[in-house]
Design a protein around this motif. Structure first.
Motif, PDB file in Angstrom:
ATOM      1  N   ASN A  72      84.794  -5.327 -67.210  1.00  0.00           N
ATOM      2  CA  ASN A  72      83.528  -4.738 -67.628  1.00  0.00           C
ATOM      3  C   ASN A  72      83.793  -3.386 -68.278  1.00  0.00           C
ATOM      4  O   ASN A  72      84.486  -2.538 -67.728  1.00  0.00           O
ATOM      5  CB  ASN A  72      82.605  -4.580 -66.412  1.00  0.00           C
ATOM      6  CG  ASN A  72      81.176  -4.330 -66.817  1.00  0.00           C
ATOM      7  OD1 ASN A  72      80.879  -3.397 -67.544  1.00  0.00           O
ATOM      8  ND2 ASN A  72      80.276  -5.157 -66.319  1.00  0.00           N
ATOM      9  N   ASP A 122      76.208  -4.942 -68.233  1.00  0.00           N
ATOM     10  CA  ASP A 122      77.099  -5.985 -68.752  1.00  0.00           C
ATOM     11  C   ASP A 122      78.322  -5.418 -69.459  1.00  0.00           C
ATOM     12  O   ASP A 122      79.328  -6.102 -69.594  1.00  0.00           O
ATOM     13  CB  ASP A 122      76.328  -6.891 -69.721  1.00  0.00           C
ATOM     14  CG  ASP A 122      75.161  -7.581 -69.039  1.00  0.00           C
ATOM     15  OD1 ASP A 122      75.401  -8.235 -68.024  1.00  0.00           O
ATOM     16  OD2 ASP A 122      74.023  -7.447 -69.516  1.00  0.00           O
ATOM     17  N   GLY A 123      78.212  -4.195 -69.958  1.00  0.00           N
ATOM     18  CA  GLY A 123      79.334  -3.611 -70.663  1.00  0.00           C
ATOM     19  C   GLY A 123      79.342  -3.881 -72.149  1.00  0.00           C
ATOM     20  O   GLY A 123      80.232  -3.432 -72.862  1.00  0.00           O
ATOM     21  N   GLY A 307      80.965 -11.180 -67.297  1.00  0.00           N
ATOM     22  CA  GLY A 307      81.581 -10.019 -67.913  1.00  0.00           C
ATOM     23  C   GLY A 307      83.073 -10.161 -68.111  1.00  0.00           C
ATOM     24  O   GLY A 307      83.805  -9.172 -68.105  1.00  0.00           O
TER      25      GLY A 307
END
Length: 605
Positions: A72, A122-123, A307
């Motif tokens: 992530n 979520d990144g 992720g």
């Protein structure tokens, strides 16, 4: 053995932290350098403590997130926020290049914070609009910050920096001495930041409203940061509108905002590590697999949900090795690579099922992986059941075609039997009567000759009716010369002029017979019901299909019934049933007063 296991587990934990040791050193260095510059600008011990607390809180949270959730990107952004927090403090150094770097990147931490807000947890940005906002934030600092630094003379206006240091500088980037222009650029720069902040906030509101209750709980850390960002916006607005009327309130607000920001990275980290959003997203996957997505789509959904952009979903069947969506084998992960494999079995036997190759850290959340495994099993069962249903449907569609093929074969056999049997005998009998009539003398009984003539005429009519019956059962010319010749023969018998355009070549017998009787029925309908004066028949191949069209210039108004029980004639119903029996499709276009076009697509495979 327990001590060895504990020692081995501790060793693994230390191995997980070793890659971020340089990060920690860099964070200590950035904080120390930033505190030095801040102290040179006149900051007191309390100011230094709160400044270091905020920056290092972000950096440490980012390192923890990177270790616990390496797939992530949120951890990287938290760490970047911690380092860029100290960038503006470089303006406290009397070194021109350091001052220039601090003046240019003073607001970079705000751009990083906006990036963090838009991609948490979520990144990665979920929409094009979010990605554009991220790019706009960095572009504003890169371009707007540079233009501002080129016009900034700290000796003339020390209040334009948050450090308010009259002794800071000089600015190595200072090129144009235009105080009025600098003030205008500074105002535009600040208000552009305000606009971007508002847009980020509106995006967060949209995500909040569209999210489920579980997702909203996970988004709470970002809302804490949004609240603090809005406080910065309010402070900027007040500063722009009344910079002289705030008195000492600016110091109080600065202290409160900095102290409250220490909690922001901690809350971000806690939300990231709980992984509740992942479980909520896995619940959404249950709805998605209900529409039977493909192998690649399921793999992409799992990558986004967990992720892990390198996640691989391998499916095995018939005892073969698991393969990815492109049909390539999915090799087992190498243990030191930080990845793990989860084997998923379903109730189809030992040689079936799937494997998930994923980041090892995901295995720490057993509930999450259990939910993911059940979703994949559900998808595998659904795929198997759909495949079985499709196979049964194909078999069911093949039954009418086989029955129709058998019926056509029986019709051909009956036609041959009539031609070789009854027609031949009747023809011999007719020839016998002709010979008998010839041998009767002129003086023979006229009544006898009349009786022979009546018998001959009756036999001729019976023979013609038998030929028509055989032609209606199955035209002999169709089997002998093909569809084109058979349709030409059919057109010659029609009382209305008919143009036939048939592509050469032979097709399966069942297709040619279906096309023949389709045209025959359509011609009969055009003459009987449509009052057509001219008819055109076209037959041409189209890929794996044979397209048959019958177009007339009649009165129109014909239509296919919506169902078999609909009132009306049986002509078009019969055509539709005949075409459907071979797996084809029939369409009818018949505007009133504009004629009728009947089109059939017959599969030749």
């Amino acid at each position: 053995m327990r001590r060895d296991a504990a020692r081995e587990g501790g060793g693994r934990r230390l191995d997980g932290w070793r890659p971020v040791v340089p990060w920690g050193v860099a964070a200590l260095g950035a904080g120390g350098c930033g505190a030095w510059g801040y102290a040179l600008a006149g900051a007191g011990p309390a100011d230094l403590v709160r400044d270091l607390s905020v920056g290092w809180a972000f950096a440490v949270s980012g390192m923890v997130a990177r270790v616990r959730r390496p797939a992530n990107r949120t951890g990287l952004l938290l760490y970047a926020e911690g380092l860029t927090w100290f960038l503006g403090n470089l303006q406290g150094f009397p070194v021109p290049l350091l001052f220039a770097a601090g003046a240019w990147g003073e607001a970079l931490n705000l751009a990083v914070l906006a990036h963090l807000l838009l991609v948490f947890p979520d990144g990665r940005a979920a929409t094009v609009g979010e990605r554009r906002l991220v790019v706009a934030g960095y572009a504003l600092v890169a371009v707007g910050g540079l233009v501002r630094a080129l016009l900034y003379d700290p000796a003339a206006d020390s209040a334009s920096s948050y450090l308010s240091c009259a002794r800071c500088g000089p600015n190595a980037l200072f090129l144009i001495d235009a105080p009025g222009l600098f003030d205008a650029v500074d105002v535009v720069y600040r208000w552009a930041g305000v606009v971007l902040t508002v847009l980020v906030t509106l995006t967060m509101v949209r995500r909040w409203r569209a999210g489920s209750p579980a997702r909203r709980r996970i988004l709470l850390p970002s809302w804490v940061a949004v609240g603090l960002t809005l406080s910065f916006v309010g402070w900027e607005v007040l500063y722009l509108l009344a910079p002289e009327g705030l008195g000492g309130a600016d110091a109080v607000v600065t202290v409160l905002s900095d102290v409250s920001q220490v909690a922001v990275p901690v809350v971000f980290l806690a939300g990231l590590l709980r992984m509740r959003l992942r479980r909520a997203s896995v619940g959404d996957l249950v709805l998605t697999v209900g529409r039977s997505p493909g192998h690649g789509e399921v793999q992409d959904m799992l990558r986004r949900t967990l992720g892990d952009p390198e996640l691989a979903l391998g499916v095995r069947a018939g005892g073969r090795d698991p393969v990815d969506p492109d049909g390539r084998p999915v090799p087992a992960p190498v243990p030191p690579a930080g990845r793990d494999r989860t084997v998923l079995r379903v109730d189809e036997g030992p040689g079936s099922g799937a494997v998930l190759d994923h980041d090892r850290s995901l295995g720490e959340d057993t509930e999450l992986m259990t939910a993911v495994a059940e979703v994949v099993r559900l998808w595998l069962r659904d795929r198997r059941l759909r495949a079985e249903a499709d196979d049964q449907a194909d078999r069911a569609r093949a039954v009418p075609r086989r029955i129709l093929q058998a019926a056509y074969e029986e019709r051909r056999k009956l036609e041959r039997d009539l031609h070789d049997g009854a027609q031949t005998r009747m023809l011999y009998t007719l020839m016998t009567l002709r010979r008998l009539d010839t041998r009767l003398a002129e003086e023979a009984d006229p009544e006898l000759r009349s009786t022979v003539a009546e018998a001959e005429q009756s036999l001729r009519q019976s023979l013609e009716e038998l030929r028509n019956l055989a032609r209606g059962i199955h035209p002999e010319v169709l089997a002998r010369a093909g569809l084109g010749a058979a349709l030409t023969s059919l057109a010659e018998q029609c009382p209305v002029p008919v143009t036939v355009e048939a592509a050469p070549g032979r097709r399966p017998a069942v297709v040619e017979t279906t096309a023949y009787f389709l045209v025959s029925e359509a011609l009969a309908n055009a003459v009987k019901h449509a009052a057509a004066r001219r008819i055109r028949v076209g037959v041409r191949p189209a890929g794996a299909f044979l397209v048959v069209e019958v177009v007339d210039d009649g009165v129109g108004g014909a239509r296919l019934p919506d169902d078999a029980s609909a009132p009306g004639g049986t002509g078009l119903k019969g055509l539709a049933d005949r075409v459907a029996a071979v797996g084809g499709r029939l369409t009818v276009s018949s505007p009133r007063g504009e004629g009728t076009r009947i089109r059939a697509e017959l599969p030749c495979a």
